[in-house]
Scaffold this motif. Structure first.
Motif, PDB file in Angstrom:
ATOM      1  N   SER A 149       0.831  -1.204   0.000  1.00  0.00           N
ATOM      2  CA  SER A 149       0.000   0.000   0.000  1.00  0.00           C
ATOM      3  C   SER A 149       0.863   1.250   0.000  1.00  0.00           C
ATOM      4  CB  SER A 149      -0.911   0.011   1.229  1.00  0.00           C
ATOM      5  OG  SER A 149      -1.689   1.187   1.277  1.00  0.00           O
ATOM      6  N   GLY A 150       0.382   2.257  -0.716  1.00  0.00           N
ATOM      7  CA  GLY A 150       0.997   3.575  -0.659  1.00  0.00           C
ATOM      8  C   GLY A 150       2.203   3.754  -1.555  1.00  0.00           C
ATOM      9  N   PHE A 151       2.868   4.875  -1.337  1.00  0.00           N
ATOM     10  CA  PHE A 151       3.963   5.307  -2.195  1.00  0.00           C
ATOM     11  C   PHE A 151       5.217   5.559  -1.366  1.00  0.00           C
ATOM     12  CE2 PHE A 151      -0.108   6.861  -3.613  1.00  0.00           C
ATOM     13  CZ  PHE A 151      -0.144   6.632  -4.981  1.00  0.00           C
ATOM     14  N   THR A 152       6.338   5.088  -1.859  1.00  0.00           N
ATOM     15  CA  THR A 152       7.605   5.599  -1.386  1.00  0.00           C
ATOM     16  C   THR A 152       8.205   6.416  -2.515  1.00  0.00           C
ATOM     17  OG1 THR A 152       9.671   5.082  -0.242  1.00  0.00           O
ATOM     18  CG2 THR A 152       9.052   3.650  -2.100  1.00  0.00           C
ATOM     19  N   HIS A 153       9.312   7.081  -2.253  1.00  0.00           N
ATOM     20  CA  HIS A 153       9.853   7.968  -3.275  1.00  0.00           C
ATOM     21  C   HIS A 153      11.345   8.158  -3.067  1.00  0.00           C
ATOM     22  CE1 HIS A 153      10.182  11.327  -0.356  1.00  0.00           C
ATOM     23  NE2 HIS A 153       9.084  10.801   0.163  1.00  0.00           N
ATOM     24  N   LEU A 154      11.995   8.564  -4.132  1.00  0.00           N
ATOM     25  CA  LEU A 154      13.392   8.946  -4.012  1.00  0.00           C
ATOM     26  C   LEU A 154      13.461  10.150  -3.086  1.00  0.00           C
ATOM     27  CD1 LEU A 154      16.146   8.069  -5.188  1.00  0.00           C
ATOM     28  CD2 LEU A 154      15.860   9.834  -6.926  1.00  0.00           C
ATOM     29  N   SER A 155      14.366  10.112  -2.126  1.00  0.00           N
ATOM     30  CA  SER A 155      14.402  11.162  -1.105  1.00  0.00           C
ATOM     31  C   SER A 155      14.652  12.531  -1.729  1.00  0.00           C
ATOM     32  CB  SER A 155      15.487  10.860  -0.082  1.00  0.00           C
ATOM     33  OG  SER A 155      16.771  11.006  -0.658  1.00  0.00           O
ATOM     34  N   ARG A 156      14.119  13.535  -1.090  1.00  0.00           N
ATOM     35  CA  ARG A 156      14.282  14.906  -1.591  1.00  0.00           C
ATOM     36  C   ARG A 156      15.759  15.303  -1.612  1.00  0.00           C
ATOM     37  NH1 ARG A 156       8.878  17.954  -0.662  1.00  0.00           N
ATOM     38  NH2 ARG A 156       7.522  16.305   0.109  1.00  0.00           N
ATOM     39  N   SER A 157      16.533  14.821  -0.649  1.00  0.00           N
ATOM     40  CA  SER A 157      17.957  15.156  -0.638  1.00  0.00           C
ATOM     41  C   SER A 157      18.682  14.523  -1.818  1.00  0.00           C
ATOM     42  CB  SER A 157      18.594  14.698   0.677  1.00  0.00           C
ATOM     43  OG  SER A 157      18.461  13.296   0.847  1.00  0.00           O
ATOM     44  N   LEU A 199       6.810   3.302  -6.376  1.00  0.00           N
ATOM     45  CA  LEU A 199       7.992   4.129  -6.119  1.00  0.00           C
ATOM     46  C   LEU A 199       7.951   5.325  -7.061  1.00  0.00           C
ATOM     47  CD1 LEU A 199      10.881   4.692  -5.000  1.00  0.00           C
ATOM     48  CD2 LEU A 199      11.737   3.134  -6.781  1.00  0.00           C
ATOM     49  N   LEU A 200       8.179   6.518  -6.528  1.00  0.00           N
ATOM     50  CA  LEU A 200       8.152   7.749  -7.314  1.00  0.00           C
ATOM     51  C   LEU A 200       9.565   8.304  -7.452  1.00  0.00           C
ATOM     52  CD1 LEU A 200       5.142   9.520  -5.546  1.00  0.00           C
ATOM     53  CD2 LEU A 200       5.065   7.942  -7.495  1.00  0.00           C
ATOM     54  N   THR A 201       9.941   8.688  -8.669  1.00  0.00           N
ATOM     55  CA  THR A 201      11.209   9.368  -8.940  1.00  0.00           C
ATOM     56  C   THR A 201      10.962  10.415 -10.021  1.00  0.00           C
ATOM     57  OG1 THR A 201      12.034   8.062 -10.832  1.00  0.00           O
ATOM     58  CG2 THR A 201      12.392   7.142  -8.622  1.00  0.00           C
ATOM     59  N   PRO A 202      11.864  11.372 -10.201  1.00  0.00           N
ATOM     60  CA  PRO A 202      11.808  12.141 -11.446  1.00  0.00           C
ATOM     61  C   PRO A 202      12.011  11.157 -12.614  1.00  0.00           C
ATOM     62  CG  PRO A 202      13.303  13.164  -9.860  1.00  0.00           C
ATOM     63  CD  PRO A 202      12.976  11.798  -9.328  1.00  0.00           C
ATOM     64  N   THR A 203      11.439  11.450 -13.751  1.00  0.00           N
ATOM     65  CA  THR A 203      11.695  10.591 -14.907  1.00  0.00           C
ATOM     66  C   THR A 203      13.123  10.759 -15.383  1.00  0.00           C
ATOM     67  OG1 THR A 203       9.378  10.832 -15.553  1.00  0.00           O
ATOM     68  CG2 THR A 203      10.893   9.946 -17.200  1.00  0.00           C
TER      69      THR A 203
END
Length: 497
Positions: free
Chosen positions: A284-292, A410-414
């Motif tokens: 469930s849900g989204f993780t993402h590449l860290s903002r840093s 998982l979310l990242t910039p393309t």
């Protein structure tokens, strides 16, 4: 490991011996070096060059070379995205059985074949080549009422993430004529972005659907590896190739997806079973590449757009209406160096084999940028290639466990950069080389892992260029990936408070 122009012209045995000597010399293994040197000629003589796909120029087959069924539009293709337009209402010979895609104009990358029609893979060396096999994907789209209107400009043999083509010109970005379209499915993106068509087929081996879609402000979907049939495709890397979709919005991509997955000639029974029984819903849900990490690796406009997109996804999760769960606030910092190295190994070896066999091992027929990539594959030791293949399953499991954890997406910039500038398209320029390597930073490993992914456009940055958000799913969770992408894309388009 690199191959210079000097040893490129040497006897193959000497090249093989030199490449292996360089490898083994790094560990000082004198006995192994002497054994390799002694057997290099014998090894070389035992090599049998692979043959090209039988359906490109099948022996004894006479193909009508008349162009009555198409018009060549190569000269305009860097701006229109179309190499040739078709003059008939149907080109695959398939009967129209439904109206699911009625009214949709469709183009396809010129490495996806239609029987008796040209197929160049972006290379003038194949200008007289005709396909003997029709892609079941194109047939399926036409059966559903879609109109296939033309074949697209593309990077030579699908080997440029920026849209560079030494022979036919570089793809021009419709959002800004001073920037490149991205590639290698350059014309697929251009033709959709200019309104020449509504949907286009591209191929994605390391980001070649997602990158041009991102740079041109479009949706670009790469399926789980092995989901769609590769029949009729000129291969670059049979291990990593996928045929994907580019469209102006997610609705069109979803419509085409449902048509394709219902066709047993496109999605075989085993793949359909895995698609229908996908157990990703336990996550469930989204993780993402860290903002840093994003701030460290990306251009400022990309990092800013990504941060805003995360805020949108967080709002969607808090609203509890999407059904996909919430955003993990911390994110992950992924060490993908080994994944990148292994991905490049697989692509380099398989590209050398496939492109070399198609061209009869005449490397002089390749443009400079493509040659510099393909020739590397001839010097990669077999043990390195075999290791990259053998480790894929374990590395995929590790990635899902560590990078995605309990999250479904998982979310990242393309891409860490906006569309590259047209002035850097020279293959030897330092900025061009930098753009070339950076462009696919977040896309190429996804092909190696075999995961589905989609890019959706974010609000435009300076100069009207489009940053983009990449959503990565779990294996065969493609339908859910498309659905959540539609929700995020729609919300990102709305004015933010």
């Amino acid at each position: 490991m690199s191959t210079t122009s000097e040893n490129h012209d040497a006897h193959p045995a000497a090249r093989i011996s030199g490449a292996v000597d360089n490898l083994l010399g790094s560990v000082g293994n004198d006995r192994a070096e002497s054994l390799v040197a002694a057997s290099a000629t014998e090894i070389d003589r035992s090599f049998t060059p692979p043959s090209p796909p039988h359906w490109l120029n099948p022996p004894g087959t006479s193909v009508d070379s008349s162009d009555v069924h198409w018009h060549n539009t190569v000269d305009e293709s860097p701006r229109t995205g179309i190499f040739r337009t078709y003059t008939e209402s149907t080109v695959t010979g398939a009967p129209v059985l439904t109206d699911e895609l009625s009214g949709l104009r469709i183009t396809h990358k010129d490495n996806i074949g239609i029987r008796n029609y040209p197929i160049t893979a972006g290379s003038p060396a194949l200008s007289d080549t005709r396909a003997e096999t029709t892609s079941p994907i194109l047939r399926s789209l036409e059966t559903a009422g879609g109109a296939i209107i033309g074949a697209n400009h593309m990077a030579e043999f699908a080997l440029s993430p920026t849209g560079h083509n030494q022979w036919f010109g570089d793809g021009v970005n419709p959002l800004s004529a001073s920037h490149l379209s991205g590639g290698s499915s350059s014309g697929s993106a251009i033709s959709v972005a200019t309104g020449a068509c509504d949907l286009s087929l591209g191929t994605d081996t390391g980001g070649s659907v997602r990158l041009p879609a991102a740079y041109c402000g479009l949706v670009g979907y790469k399926p789980t590896n092995g989901l769609f049939s590769h029949s009729g495709l000129i291969p670059l890397s049979e291990t990593l190739d996928t045929i994907g979709l580019l469209a102006s919005d997610t609705t069109i991509a979803q419509q085409a997806f449902e048509v394709l997955v219902s066709d047993p000639s496109v999605v075989y029974i085993e793949a359909r079973s895995r698609l229908e029984t996908c157990n990703a819903s336990e996550f469930s849900g989204f993780t993402h590449l860290s903002r840093s990490a994003v701030d460290r690796d990306c251009e400022d406009e990309v990092a800013s757009a990504f941060a805003s997109a995360l805020d949108v996804v967080e709002e969607i999760g808090l609203s509890n209406t999407s059904g996909f769960g919430r955003l993990d606030g911390n994110g992950v910092d992924i060490d993908d160096a080994e994944l990148n190295r292994r991905s490049v190994t697989v692509v380099s070896v398989e590209a050398a084999r496939n492109v070399g066999s198609i061209l009869g091992w005449n490397w002089d027929l390749l443009g400079d940028q493509v040659l510099s990539r393909v020739i590397r594959g001839t010097a990669i030791p077999a043990i390195g290639y075999a290791d990259a293949l053998a480790c894929r399953s374990a590395l995929t499991s590790e990635f899902l466990a560590t990078a995605m954890g309990g999250s479904r997406f998982l979310l990242t910039p393309t891409s860490p950069i906006l569309a590259p500038q047209m002035s850097t398209s020279n293959a030897t320029g330092s900025r061009a080389r930098s753009d070339y390597m950076r462009a696919s930073r977040y896309t190429r490993t996804i092909n190696y892992l075999g995961l589905p992914a989609i890019t959706v456009p974010l609000p435009t940055a300076g100069g009207g260029l489009s940053p983009a958000l990449q959503l990565i799913g779990r294996p065969y969770d493609d339908r859910a990936l498309l659905a959540v992408a539609a929700t995020i894309a729609e919300t990102c388009r709305q004015p933010q408070k």
